[in-house]
Design a protein around this motif. Structure first.
Motif, PDB file in Angstrom:
ATOM      1  N   ARG A  61      -5.366   8.536  -7.523  1.00 10.53           N
ATOM      2  CA  ARG A  61      -4.881   7.150  -7.433  1.00 10.53           C
ATOM      3  C   ARG A  61      -3.673   7.067  -6.507  1.00 10.53           C
ATOM      4  O   ARG A  61      -3.595   6.182  -5.633  1.00 10.53           O
ATOM      5  CB  ARG A  61      -4.516   6.651  -8.837  1.00 10.53           C
ATOM      6  N   ILE A  65      -3.599   5.076  -2.741  1.00 10.04           N
ATOM      7  CA  ILE A  65      -2.625   4.010  -2.516  1.00 10.04           C
ATOM      8  C   ILE A  65      -1.724   4.342  -1.342  1.00 10.04           C
ATOM      9  O   ILE A  65      -1.461   3.499  -0.465  1.00 10.04           O
ATOM     10  CB  ILE A  65      -1.803   3.761  -3.800  1.00 10.04           C
ATOM     11  N   GLU A 305      -2.562  -1.675  -3.580  1.00 11.50           N
ATOM     12  CA  GLU A 305      -3.255  -0.960  -4.664  1.00 11.50           C
ATOM     13  C   GLU A 305      -4.619  -1.559  -4.984  1.00 11.50           C
ATOM     14  O   GLU A 305      -5.411  -0.938  -5.701  1.00 11.50           O
ATOM     15  CB  GLU A 305      -2.395  -1.001  -5.931  1.00 11.50           C
TER      16      GLU A 305
END
Length: 317
Positions: A61, A65, A305
């Motif tokens: 993650r 991002i 995001e």
């Protein structure tokens, strides 16, 4: 002004101009990490480097991002040219998978949910965004570098103005200032041009020219390429290389036809010291964060995001 005053001023100025630099420089902080050295000691605070993660999913993650943020930073710096340019980052769980940008998506609009996951061995889409295709030329370049260099976790390539201009000379760059010394002994030159990369062979040639230790490469008649242990590092080094090419062009232009100007290059000892104290993965990660923080702030909460929670790896099933 009295003649004596003028003479005094000239003499004083002359002294400054001819003053010799110390023959031996005292280097400090050799026993410290780069981030320990740059952090002012009395505060007791050491600037943070690469964060740690409790799971591959959490790490992934973060990577996606930050990759999207690096693309936006590239856009702000003018590193765009139509559909050209690509950034890849190795998946933290599956090292033979890389995440790349979709073809034709403007760098300044990139989000984490836009990225595509590809198998470096066969180009198969194994996760991420399936609504768009990847850049074929980009895959051929990046996949070969990731296969040849297990230490490389991210690769950036784009066609910048200064990079393309300086690449036409098929030569490296001089250590003209403190900052470019971050690249001391780590600049490769690919002194051939094989056309648009639509075959793996040209990707292999570029990977071979990069060698097993170089961080960045100047690709003749093509552009620039950088690598890193994080996408943050690779992005920062790419910008540094581009700015260094621009400075080199300016210096060479200033010297043209002017015999009074002498180009002073940083000595090897000082350049090596700068490299040691600056070219380290945690320090380079930290160097990238101010620009990325700016991109997060300019995009607004949750924009970069967007879609990251939908980014799954299904191994192409």
């Amino acid at each position: 002004m009295a003649p004596s005053a003028i003479s005094s001023l000239v003499a004083s100025t002359s002294k400054v101009e001819v003053a010799k630099q110390p023959e031996k420089h005292v280097h400090g902080a050799q026993d410290k990490t780069p981030l320990e050295a740059i952090s002012h000691e009395p505060t007791g605070i050491v600037h943070p480097g690469i964060p740690t993660f409790s799971s591959h999913a959490e790490h992934r993650r973060h990577i996606l991002i930050h990759t999207a943020a690096v693309f936006r930073d590239f856009s702000r710096k003018g590193f765009t040219e139509g559909m050209s340019g690509h950034i890849s980052v190795r998946d933290p769980e599956f090292p033979h998978y890389i995440w790349m940008n979709p073809l034709g998506k403007h760098f300044g609009l990139m989000t984490a949910g836009d990225l595509i996951c590809l198998d470096v061995n066969n180009g198969k889409v194994v996760g991420g965004n399936r609504s768009r295709t990847a850049n074929s030329a980009g895959f051929f370049i990046h996949s070969e570098i990731h296969k040849a260099r297990p230490d490389v976790h991210a690769v950036c390539h784009s066609h910048t103005m200064a990079g393309r201009a300086w690449s036409s000379f098929a030569t490296g760059i001089d250590m003209l200032n403190q900052d470019v010394c971050y690249l001391y002994g780590a600049v490769a030159v690919y002194a051939e041009y094989g056309g648009i990369v639509f075959a793996s062979e040209e990707g292999k040639n570029i990977a071979r020219s990069l060698g097993d230790k170089n961080k960045v490469a100047i690709l003749m008649n093509h552009g620039l390429l950088s690598t890193g242990s994080t996408v943050d590092e690779a992005g920062f080094l790419f910008g540094l290389l581009d700015r260094s090419c621009a400075i080199q062009l300016q210096v060479e232009a200033a010297m043209a036809g002017n015999s009074k100007l002498v180009k002073h290059i940083v000595a090897d000892e000082e350049a090596a010291y700068n490299f040691k104290m600056a070219n380290e993965k945690n320090g380079l990660y930290a160097e990238a964060q101010p620009d990325l923080d700016y991109e997060f702030a300019m995009a607004g909460p949750g924009v970069i995001e967007r879609g990251v929670d939908d980014m799954k790896i299904d191994h192409g099933l």
